[in-house]
Design an enzyme around this catalytic site. Structure first.
Site, PDB file in Angstrom:
ATOM      1  N   SER A  63       0.858  -1.180   0.000  1.00  0.00           N
ATOM      2  CA  SER A  63       0.000   0.000   0.000  1.00  0.00           C
ATOM      3  C   SER A  63       0.891   1.225   0.000  1.00  0.00           C
ATOM      4  O   SER A  63       2.045   1.166   0.436  1.00  0.00           O
ATOM      5  CB  SER A  63      -0.863   0.004   1.259  1.00  0.00           C
ATOM      6  N   TYR A  76      -1.717   0.097  10.710  1.00  0.00           N
ATOM      7  CA  TYR A  76      -1.814  -0.557   9.394  1.00  0.00           C
ATOM      8  C   TYR A  76      -0.574  -0.240   8.556  1.00  0.00           C
ATOM      9  O   TYR A  76       0.062  -1.136   7.977  1.00  0.00           O
ATOM     10  CB  TYR A  76      -3.077  -0.058   8.691  1.00  0.00           C
TER      11      TYR A  76
END
Lengths: 456, 254
Positions: free
Chosen positions: B147, B160
C-alpha cells in the site's frame, strides 16, 4: 556424464524463461541414468537442441533438460542412396559442411542451419520445398529413441505409431539418440533462382497457386505494413539446385560451404528499437532492393536457404521483452484467412517485419506434425504493443474455424482451448505417450501450458 | 505455465475475499487463468469469489481456510494450497490485510498485536514458505499487495501502515533474494481504494476503485518492474510525501 547444473532457459523469442537442471548425455546409459534421477522424477524431462524453437517446448521448469550436443556421431553418407545416420545433436550446419563437398544436401532445411536433427524431427520442420518434398520426417527412415520404458528402434514399419508420434511430437516421446535419413543428391552448391516482385497479396497468391509446381523451392516474403492497393506486396523467390554447367567459374562444392555469420548482435537492444517507424522503413528498403523480375539468378546455398544466419543472435534486436512468432497453416479453401490475418495486424498498428508465405503440400502421418496442405504464414511480432495479445487471440479463432492450426515450434501464447480443434488426432499422440511413458516423465513448459499430454 | 505475455494459468491467492485480489483474478481469468486456489478465513466469502471466477473461465477452484491472526497456520496453509493443485504455480497473490480502526488500535496491545500479525507476520511467514517451493519449481511470480501507506506512516492509520511497511520491505528483500532463479517478486502499491475495507472513510485525492487498481496491476504483471504504483502518479506524490517536514505531515487529514 558430468553433474547437472542449474540454468535459466528460454526459447529463441526470449519470452517466459524458466529454470531447470541441465545435463549433456552422450549415450543410452547416460539417458537411462538421467531418466531415473531425482530432478527428472520431481519436475519431468525434455530434450533440447540449439534452442531455436521460439517459445517453450525445449524447457521444463523445475525438471531436467537434456541438451543433445554430446549425441554427435555422424556416419559416412552412402554415395548411391544418400543415406546417413546422425546423432540427434548434429546440426544441419555441421551436416552440410561435410555433405555439400560430397554432392549432397539435407532433404529439408528451415531458414537457419542452426537446428539439430533431433529438433528437426521433434518439430517435423518444413522448408521452401514442402509443396514438392514434404516435411523433414518424410525423409527419415529410422530412429533410435530412448523412452522412459526403454530404447526403441522405430521406423514407418516398426512401431509406426511411436515413429509418427515423434514426428512433430515436440520431444515428448523421448530422447532421439540417432536417426537415419536420406540426403538429396545435388548437381552443384548453387541455386538457380527466379525472383519476382508483386504489388499485392492477391497477385502473389495467384502466382504461387499457378506457378509453384514448376519449382522445387518457393517462398514469398510479404510486407505487412502496407495497406490499400499495395496490401501484402511481396517478393517471391523460387528455384532449384543449379545444374553444374550453370555455375561455371564459381568456387566448387568443397569451397562453397556455408560461411559463418559475418555480423552479430553482441548486446540486447533496447525494447522498442523495432517499432512501426523502423520496421516500415526497413520493409520499404527491402522491397525496393529486390529485383522486379530476375530469371535464373545464381545464388549460394547460404544466401538462398539461410538468410537468418547472416546475423548471429538477431533475436536480441527485439530487446529484453522479446518477441513471438505467429505461424499458422490453413487449407486452400481458407486462403482468405491469410488476407484477414495481414489486414488485422496492419490495422491494429502492431509492427511486423516481413511475413513469410508459403504453400504446403501433403503432410506426414504425425498426429502433431504441423504442415497440412494449403497455405502457411509466419510473422515475427515484438512483445509490447498492448493490442497484440487480443489480435492474436482473434486470429487463433479464425484459424481454428478455418480448419487450420498453429505451429507448436513457434508458439508461446496459444489458448489451450484450441489445441484439440487444431490437432484433432492428438488422442492418438496421447495414447502413444501413455504406452511408452506411463509415468508421465516426459513433459515441457509447452506441454503443460497447452495440456498436450491431456493430464492437466 | 505463464505465456509469452506473462499471463498465468495457475494461481494461489492468500486473502481470497480481497476485492482488489478478486478484481485481479477476474481480469486474469479473462485471459489464460484456469486453476485458482483461494486461501482465507471466511469459507463462504471464498466460495463466492470462486463462483465469480468460474463465470469468467476458471475451470478449477479450491478453497483452503486459514486464520491470518494465527501465525502457526501459515506453514500448513501453504502446504495445503500447493497440494490443492497438481500444476506448477504461476502466480502467488498475497492479498491478506486488515485496515483496523486507528482510534481503537491506538491504546490496545491486543488489537495492535493482531494488526501486526495479520498485515505482516502471517503474510511474511507464508511468503517464506512459498519461496523455496517456487525456486524449486524454477518459475513463477509472487505478487504482494502492499500500500502507499507503507511509504510513510501517518497518524490516521499508522498501525496498518507500519504493518504494510514491514511487509513491503520484506517483499523487496525477497525480490532480490530470488533474482536469477526464474522466480520474480512484484510489489503493488495501490493508493486509496474505495472498497469494503475503506467504506467508512472519506475518499482522498487519487483514490481509485478495485477494478481500476487491478487493471494497472495486471498490466504491470506482464512487465519486470519490481514496484507497481496504482495509479502511477502516486509514485511522484509519495516521493514528495517522503520528504514533507514532520510538522506538516502530522497535520495530514484522514
Amino acid at each position: 556424464m558430468s553433474e547437472p547444473t542449474r540454468e535459466r532457459l528460454a526459447g529463441w523469442g526470449r519470452t517466459a524463461p524458466t529454470s531447470a537442471m541441465v545435463l549433456h548425455p552422450s549415450s543410452a546409459s547416460d539417458l537411462e541414468e538421467a531418466f531415473s534421477s531425482p530432478e527428472a522424477k520431481r519436475g519431468g524431462v525434455i530434450p533440447r537442441g540449439l534452442g531455436r524453437s521460439y517459445g517453450d517446448p525445449a524447457q521444463v521448469s523445475g525438471g531436467l533438460v537434456l541438451i543433445n550436443d554430446a549425441l554427435n556421431e555422424c556416419s559416412e553418407i552412402h554415395p548411391i542412396t544418400g543415406e546417413v545416420t546422425v546423432g540427434s545433436g548434429v546440426s544441419i550446419d555441421t551436416l552440410l559442411a561435410s555433405s555439400i563437398p560430397q554432392g549432397f544436401f539435407v532433404p529439408v532445411t528451415p531458414g537457419t542451419r542452426q537446428v539439430t536433427i533431433g529438433g528437426a524431427i521433434a518439430a517435423d520442420i518444413h522448408g521452401k520445398n514442402h509443396h514438392v518434398d514434404g516435411s523433414f520426417m518424410a525423409h527419415v527412415t529410422s530412429m533410435d529413441l530412448m523412452t522412459p520404458t526403454g530404447l526403441k528402434q522405430v521406423s514407418p514399419t516398426n512401431d509406426p505409431e511411436l515413429f509418427w508420434a515423434t514426428a512433430g511430437g515436440m520431444g515428448l516421446t523421448g530422447v532421439i539418440l540417432r536417426a537415419t535419413l536420406t540426403m538429396l543428391k545435388i548437381p552443384s552448391a548453387y541455386v538457380a533462382v527466379d525472383t519476382t516482385r508483386h504489388r499485392n497479396l492477391d497477385e502473389v497468391m495467384n502466382e504461387m497457386v499457378t506457378g509453384d509446381d514448376r519449382y522445387r523451392y518457393s517462398v514469398a516474403w510479404v510486407d505487412c505494413m502496407t495497406s490499400g492497393e499495395r496490401m501484402g506486396r511481396a517478393v517471391l523467390t523460387r528455384g532449384d539446385h543449379a545444374a553444374e554447367d550453370l555455375v561455371g567459374g564459381r568456387p566448387g562444392p568443397d569451397q562453397a560451404i556455408p560461411s559463418a555469420p559475418r555480423l552479430g548482435v553482441p548486446f540486447e537492444a533496447p525494447s522498442g528499437l523495432l517499432n512501426r517507424l523502423s520496421i516500415t522503413a526497413f520493409n520499404e528498403a527491402w522491397f525496393r532492393a529486390a529485383p522486379k523480375n530476375k530469371i535464373g539468378g545464381i545464388e549460394s546455398i547460404s544466401t538462398f536457404f539461410h538468410p537468418l544466419d547472416g546475423v548471429s543472435n538477431w533475436n536480441r534486436l527485439y530487446g529484453s521483452r522479446g518477441f513471438v512468432q505467429y505461424q499458422f497453416a490453413v487449407p486452400d479453401t481458407a486462403g482468405e484467412t491469410v488476407r484477414i490475418a495481414i489486414e488485422r495486424l496492419s490495422a491494429s498498428k502492431v509492427p511486423s517485419f516481413l511475413a513469410v508465405l508459403k504453400r504446403f503440400g501433403k503432410g506426414t502421418p504425425g498426429p502433431l506434425s504441423f504442415p497440412t496442405p494449403g497455405w502457411t504464414l509466419a510473422l515475427d511480432l515484438p512483445i509490447g504493443p498492448p493490442a497484440l495479445p487480443k489480435v492474436l487471440n482473434e486470429l487463433d479463432q479464425l484459424v481454428a474455424e478455418a480448419g487450420g492450426r498453429i505451429y507448436l515450434a513457434k508458439d508461446a501464447r496459444l489458448n489451450p482451448i484450441h489445441v484439440e480443434t487444431m490437432y484433432p488426432r492428438i488422442g492418438e499422440f496421447r495414447a502413444v505417450l501413455d504406452r511408452v511413458d506411463p509415468g508421465g516423465l516426459m513433459t515441457s513448459d509447452l506441454a503443460r501450458r497447452l495440456n498436450l499430454r491431456g493430464n492437466n | 505455465m505463464r505465456d509469452a505475455f506473462g499471463q498465468p494459468q495457475t494461481a494461489i491467492c492468500f486473502g481470497g475475499t480481497s476485492e482488489i485480489a478478486t478484481a485481479i483474478l477476474m481480469r486474469l481469468a479473462n485471459e489464460r487463468l484456469t486453476d485458482v486456489v483461494l486461501v482465507g478465513r471466511d469459507a463462504v466469502g471464498l466460495e463466492a469469489t470462486a463462483d465469480l471466477l468460474r463465470t469468467a473461465g476458471v475451470t478449477r477452484t479450491a478453497i483452503i481456510t486459514a486464520d491470518a491472526s494465527d501465525p502457526a497456520s501459515a506453514g500448513p496453509a501453504v502446504k495445503q494450497a500447493f497440494a490443492a493443485t497438481n500444476q506448477p504455480v504461476d502466480l502467488i497473490l498475497m492479498a491478506v490485510g486488515m485496515l483496523g480502526d486507528q482510534t481503537l488500535d491506538d491504546d490496545s496491545a491486543e488489537r495492535t498485536a493482531t494488526m501486526m500479525t495479520v498485515n505482516l507476520t502471517w503474510p511474511a511467514a507464508v511468503l517464506a514458505q512459498v519461496r523455496g517451493r517456487m525456486v524449486t519449481q524454477g518459475m513463477g511470480k509472487i505478487l504482494v499487495l502492499s500500500s502507499v501507506a507503507a511509504i510513510r506512516t501517518r497518524k490516521a492509520n499508522y498501525t496498518y501502515g507500519a504493518g504494510k511497511m514491514g511487509l513491503d520491505g520484506f517483499a523487496l528483500g525477497l525480490a532480490d533474494s530470488v533474482r536469477g532463479t526464474g522466480v520474480s517478486v512484484q510489489i503493488a502499491r495501490p493508493g486509496f481504494v474505495t472498497s469494503r475495507m475503506t467504506a467508512h472513510l472519506k475518499p482522498i485525492p487519487f483514490s481509485t476503485t478495485p477494478d481500476v487498481a487491478a487493471e494497472k496491476i495486471v498490466a504491470g504483471l506482464s512487465g519486470e518492474a519490481t514496484v507497481l504504483w496504482s495509479p502511477g502518479i502516486l509514485r511522484v506524490v509519495f516521493a514528495i510525501f517522503r520528504i514533507v517536514p514532520p510538522m506538516l505531515w502530522r497535520k495530514m487529514p484522514a
